[in-house]
Scaffold this motif. Sequence first.
Motif, PDB file in Angstrom:
ATOM      1  N   TYR A 168       0.732  -1.239   0.059  1.00 39.61           N
ATOM      2  CA  TYR A 168       0.000   0.006  -0.110  1.00 39.61           C
ATOM      3  C   TYR A 168       0.916   1.211   0.037  1.00 39.61           C
ATOM      4  O   TYR A 168       1.561   1.601   1.124  1.00 39.61           O
ATOM      5  CB  TYR A 168      -0.823   0.143   1.092  1.00 39.61           C
ATOM      6  CG  TYR A 168      -1.603  -1.282   1.350  1.00 39.61           C
ATOM      7  CD1 TYR A 168      -2.835  -1.455   0.593  1.00 39.61           C
ATOM      8  CD2 TYR A 168      -1.277  -2.229   2.263  1.00 39.61           C
ATOM      9  CE1 TYR A 168      -3.604  -2.427   0.847  1.00 39.61           C
ATOM     10  CE2 TYR A 168      -1.955  -3.280   2.415  1.00 39.61           C
ATOM     11  CZ  TYR A 168      -3.174  -3.769   1.649  1.00 39.61           C
ATOM     12  OH  TYR A 168      -3.985  -4.697   1.697  1.00 39.61           O
ATOM     13  N   ASP A 169       0.974   1.955  -1.266  1.00 37.16           N
ATOM     14  CA  ASP A 169       2.227   2.818  -1.195  1.00 37.16           C
ATOM     15  C   ASP A 169       1.470   4.290  -1.022  1.00 37.16           C
ATOM     16  O   ASP A 169       2.336   5.224  -1.000  1.00 37.16           O
ATOM     17  CB  ASP A 169       2.464   2.963  -2.608  1.00 37.16           C
ATOM     18  CG  ASP A 169       1.445   3.083  -3.883  1.00 37.16           C
ATOM     19  OD1 ASP A 169       0.531   3.400  -3.477  1.00 37.16           O
ATOM     20  OD2 ASP A 169       1.977   3.288  -5.108  1.00 37.16           O
ATOM     21  N   ASP A 170       0.175   4.311  -0.380  1.00 36.30           N
ATOM     22  CA  ASP A 170      -0.201   5.543   0.001  1.00 36.30           C
ATOM     23  C   ASP A 170      -0.287   5.752   1.477  1.00 36.30           C
ATOM     24  O   ASP A 170      -0.654   6.649   2.227  1.00 36.30           O
ATOM     25  CB  ASP A 170      -1.737   5.880  -0.495  1.00 36.30           C
ATOM     26  CG  ASP A 170      -2.455   4.455   0.145  1.00 36.30           C
ATOM     27  OD1 ASP A 170      -2.224   3.484   0.635  1.00 36.30           O
ATOM     28  OD2 ASP A 170      -4.105   4.797   0.110  1.00 36.30           O
ATOM     29  N   VAL A 171       0.375   4.678   2.328  1.00 36.17           N
ATOM     30  CA  VAL A 171       0.362   4.794   3.768  1.00 36.17           C
ATOM     31  C   VAL A 171       1.475   5.609   3.941  1.00 36.17           C
ATOM     32  O   VAL A 171       2.549   5.680   3.329  1.00 36.17           O
ATOM     33  CB  VAL A 171       0.633   3.324   4.353  1.00 36.17           C
ATOM     34  CG1 VAL A 171       0.833   3.526   5.779  1.00 36.17           C
ATOM     35  CG2 VAL A 171      -0.504   2.301   4.085  1.00 36.17           C
ATOM     36  N   ARG A 172       1.264   6.398   5.269  1.00 38.85           N
ATOM     37  CA  ARG A 172       2.367   7.475   5.623  1.00 38.85           C
ATOM     38  C   ARG A 172       2.440   7.312   7.029  1.00 38.85           C
ATOM     39  O   ARG A 172       1.543   6.729   7.825  1.00 38.85           O
ATOM     40  CB  ARG A 172       1.679   8.872   5.144  1.00 38.85           C
ATOM     41  CG  ARG A 172       1.806   8.979   3.745  1.00 38.85           C
ATOM     42  CD  ARG A 172       1.284  10.523   3.434  1.00 38.85           C
ATOM     43  NE  ARG A 172       2.535  11.492   3.984  1.00 38.85           N
ATOM     44  CZ  ARG A 172       3.560  11.685   3.232  1.00 38.85           C
ATOM     45  NH1 ARG A 172       3.492  11.257   2.117  1.00 38.85           N
ATOM     46  NH2 ARG A 172       4.584  12.691   3.797  1.00 38.85           N
ATOM     47  N   LEU A 173       3.538   7.881   7.744  1.00 38.92           N
ATOM     48  CA  LEU A 173       3.909   7.844   9.148  1.00 38.92           C
ATOM     49  C   LEU A 173       4.386   9.155   9.614  1.00 38.92           C
ATOM     50  O   LEU A 173       5.173   9.894   8.803  1.00 38.92           O
ATOM     51  CB  LEU A 173       5.089   6.958   9.249  1.00 38.92           C
ATOM     52  CG  LEU A 173       5.750   6.857  10.555  1.00 38.92           C
ATOM     53  CD1 LEU A 173       4.828   6.139  11.727  1.00 38.92           C
ATOM     54  CD2 LEU A 173       6.827   5.883  10.609  1.00 38.92           C
ATOM     55  N   ILE A 174       3.914   9.531  10.547  1.00 36.11           N
ATOM     56  CA  ILE A 174       4.076  10.881  11.305  1.00 36.11           C
ATOM     57  C   ILE A 174       4.706  10.266  12.722  1.00 36.11           C
ATOM     58  O   ILE A 174       4.331   9.653  13.312  1.00 36.11           O
ATOM     59  CB  ILE A 174       3.310  11.823  11.626  1.00 36.11           C
ATOM     60  CG1 ILE A 174       3.897  12.965  12.393  1.00 36.11           C
ATOM     61  CG2 ILE A 174       1.855  11.236  12.542  1.00 36.11           C
ATOM     62  CD1 ILE A 174       2.834  14.256  12.472  1.00 36.11           C
ATOM     63  N   MET A 175       6.105  10.873  12.907  1.00 30.78           N
ATOM     64  CA  MET A 175       6.951  10.332  14.347  1.00 30.78           C
ATOM     65  C   MET A 175       7.124  11.796  14.892  1.00 30.78           C
ATOM     66  O   MET A 175       7.919  12.327  14.608  1.00 30.78           O
ATOM     67  CB  MET A 175       8.123   9.855  13.421  1.00 30.78           C
ATOM     68  CG  MET A 175       8.197   8.518  13.019  1.00 30.78           C
ATOM     69  SD  MET A 175       9.582   7.480  12.744  1.00 30.78           S
ATOM     70  CE  MET A 175       9.966   6.997  14.259  1.00 30.78           C
ATOM     71  N   ILE A 176       6.481  11.690  16.128  1.00 29.86           N
ATOM     72  CA  ILE A 176       6.413  12.841  17.135  1.00 29.86           C
ATOM     73  C   ILE A 176       7.303  12.697  18.179  1.00 29.86           C
ATOM     74  O   ILE A 176       7.204  11.547  18.957  1.00 29.86           O
ATOM     75  CB  ILE A 176       5.009  13.262  17.564  1.00 29.86           C
ATOM     76  CG1 ILE A 176       4.139  13.489  15.945  1.00 29.86           C
ATOM     77  CG2 ILE A 176       4.824  14.602  18.277  1.00 29.86           C
ATOM     78  CD1 ILE A 176       2.706  13.592  16.617  1.00 29.86           C
ATOM     79  N   GLY A 177       8.135  13.588  18.559  1.00 24.82           N
ATOM     80  CA  GLY A 177       8.691  13.632  19.775  1.00 24.82           C
ATOM     81  C   GLY A 177      10.232  14.351  19.640  1.00 24.82           C
ATOM     82  O   GLY A 177      10.780  14.416  18.611  1.00 24.82           O
ATOM     83  N   PRO A 178      10.719  14.459  21.014  1.00 26.84           N
ATOM     84  CA  PRO A 178      12.028  15.126  20.937  1.00 26.84           C
ATOM     85  C   PRO A 178      13.357  14.184  20.665  1.00 26.84           C
ATOM     86  O   PRO A 178      13.188  13.085  20.821  1.00 26.84           O
ATOM     87  CB  PRO A 178      12.226  15.532  22.458  1.00 26.84           C
ATOM     88  CG  PRO A 178      11.323  14.647  23.144  1.00 26.84           C
ATOM     89  CD  PRO A 178      10.273  14.201  22.304  1.00 26.84           C
TER      90      PRO A 178
END
Length: 330
Positions: A168-178
């Motif tokens: 699934y080439d439309d899946v995205r990831l956001i990685m939040i943190g210091p």
Amino acid sequence: MTTVPRSVLFVGAFPRPAGLDRYASGDLALRLESRGWTTRVTSSRPGRLARPWNMLIETWRARHQYAVACVDVFSGPAFLGAEAACAVLRRLGKPYTLILTCPSHYLLTEMRSMRTDLVLLPNPLDVARYAFHERRPLLRHLVWLRAFHETYNPELAVEVLGRIRKQYDDVRLIMIGPDKGDGSLQKTRRTAKKLGIDEAVTFPGAVPKLDVPNHLSRGDIFLNTTNCDNTPVSVMEAMACGLPVVSTNVGGIPYLVEDGESALLTPPADAEAMSNAVVRLMHEPILARRLARNGRQRVEAFDWSVVLPRWERLLESVTPGFGAHWDHEP
């Protein structure tokens, strides 16, 4: 001089510029004030030497302004400062509670062999701040929220994404943190680039605590990739927002969630197992919704409305002359 009744001194680390509500005990102090308690906190001083020294000075200087002290420490050199503060409290004849900053059934079980009088008081959550909504297909936005440190294995999250994007080439990831400065952030970025998915991963850095619900609300599935853990607030926040959780099965995680009912659990450092769990949620929306509903119900037991009265009963029970009884719930 008479000591102020219903008064408590919190001894711990409350470094600025963050507000008191950024820290578990600081938030507790503010909420106790709203219920008529007099509270003091120490110390907000910077530095590993200045802060413990200031704790000692304030513990002595304010001795007539509190009836009981709460010593809140969780790592390293802080224990030395806490022990010194407790020595001053003993000299003053002040009752105090020495607590863990992330109490859980997991820690209770692990530490029972050391003491039999441990009290479970979980880190609370203001559940009302986290708007719950069920995700509808398609589930394509993954969220990771933690500090970038090898303990939390952030690289696993991009490895999981890399596997999923083969289907699934439309899946995205956001990685939040210091960034904790151990090279984990840079290593994670390099892995994303090596896998050819760097454009599908967003790194906004640390976000203010009050903005966390907004960031979580934009996601569909929450990833917790840590190699060891207790009762992570980030996982609780995700559950409060209605994100189905996929987590490594380590430490206190299985005490917080039940595999297949309020989360999906996978072995640590296993990108294949975690990616398969995510794909399963994408294929089984009914399962995803069940996990979300059960997760929200689970974290409601950690709400301030539940935990704060227990804190009050504990503090009252050790306050001289108050006469309150602590039921010592497990």
